[in-house]
Design a protein around this motif. Sequence first.
Motif, short mmCIF file in Angstrom:
data_model
loop_
_atom_site.label_atom_id
_atom_site.label_comp_id
_atom_site.label_asym_id
_atom_site.label_seq_id
_atom_site.Cartn_x
_atom_site.Cartn_y
_atom_site.Cartn_z
N ASP A 63 0.86 -1.29 -0.19
CA ASP A 63 -0.14 0.17 0.05
C ASP A 63 0.79 1.48 0.09
O ASP A 63 0.59 2.27 -0.88
N TYR A 64 1.91 1.31 0.75
CA TYR A 64 2.70 2.38 0.85
C TYR A 64 3.52 2.59 -0.61
O TYR A 64 3.36 3.73 -1.04
N GLN A 65 4.09 1.57 -1.12
CA GLN A 65 4.70 1.68 -2.46
C GLN A 65 3.66 2.22 -3.37
O GLN A 65 4.15 2.96 -4.49
N SER A 66 2.45 1.67 -3.50
CA SER A 66 1.48 2.26 -4.41
C SER A 66 0.68 3.45 -3.95
O SER A 66 -0.28 3.96 -4.85
N GLU A 67 1.33 4.12 -2.81
CA GLU A 67 0.60 5.20 -2.44
C GLU A 67 -0.80 5.43 -2.17
O GLU A 67 -1.78 6.12 -2.39
N ASN A 68 -1.30 4.02 -1.60
CA ASN A 68 -2.51 3.70 -1.25
C ASN A 68 -2.69 3.94 0.12
O ASN A 68 -2.97 2.97 1.03
N TYR A 69 -2.72 5.35 0.31
CA TYR A 69 -2.81 5.70 1.90
C TYR A 69 -3.17 7.12 2.15
O TYR A 69 -3.18 7.72 1.08
N ILE A 70 -3.71 7.26 3.29
CA ILE A 70 -4.42 8.88 3.38
C ILE A 70 -3.45 9.60 4.59
O ILE A 70 -3.11 8.95 5.50
N THR A 71 -3.20 10.81 4.49
CA THR A 71 -2.36 11.35 5.50
C THR A 71 -3.35 12.34 6.02
O THR A 71 -4.02 13.31 5.26
N GLU A 72 -3.76 12.34 7.23
CA GLU A 72 -4.64 13.29 7.82
C GLU A 72 -4.52 13.44 9.53
O GLU A 72 -3.81 12.80 9.98
N THR A 73 -5.05 14.46 10.13
CA THR A 73 -5.03 14.69 11.34
C THR A 73 -5.57 13.50 11.92
O THR A 73 -6.55 12.79 11.47
N VAL A 74 -5.42 13.28 13.36
CA VAL A 74 -6.11 12.48 14.11
C VAL A 74 -7.78 12.87 14.41
O VAL A 74 -8.39 11.77 13.89
N ASP A 75 -7.97 14.08 14.47
CA ASP A 75 -9.41 14.41 14.35
C ASP A 75 -10.42 14.11 12.97
O ASP A 75 -10.91 13.45 13.07
N ARG A 80 -13.55 10.28 10.03
CA ARG A 80 -13.72 9.33 8.80
C ARG A 80 -14.07 7.87 9.14
O ARG A 80 -15.03 7.29 8.66
N ILE A 81 -13.41 7.25 10.31
CA ILE A 81 -13.65 6.03 10.55
C ILE A 81 -15.14 5.73 11.32
O ILE A 81 -15.44 4.72 11.33
N LYS A 82 -15.54 6.85 11.71
CA LYS A 82 -16.90 6.87 12.71
C LYS A 82 -18.02 6.66 11.66
O LYS A 82 -19.19 6.47 11.76
#
Length: 83
Positions: A63-75, A80-82
């Motif tokens: 996922d990291y190599q394919s840039e399949n991730y999200i950079t965001e704040t804790v809040d 998002r997960i709720k």
Amino acid sequence: MNTITANQLKTRGVSIIQDNLLKDQELVITVRGKEKFVVMDMKHYNYLRECELDAALHQAKADYQSENYITETVDAHIKRIKQ
């Protein structure tokens, strides 16, 4: 994979588990004819856990190599997960 019934376990106790694990790494316990539980020794369980963790690490690296991730704040992450 060996199978025993809950009734066999009830009458013979842990010895039936020990006897069966000498023959195979996993033992299925059936209840009323349906497979219900799996019993294994700790060495085999730990091996399976290591395999699971290795697979998760491999997926995270992919996922990291394919840039399949999200950079965001804790809040933002909590929000998002709720949803």
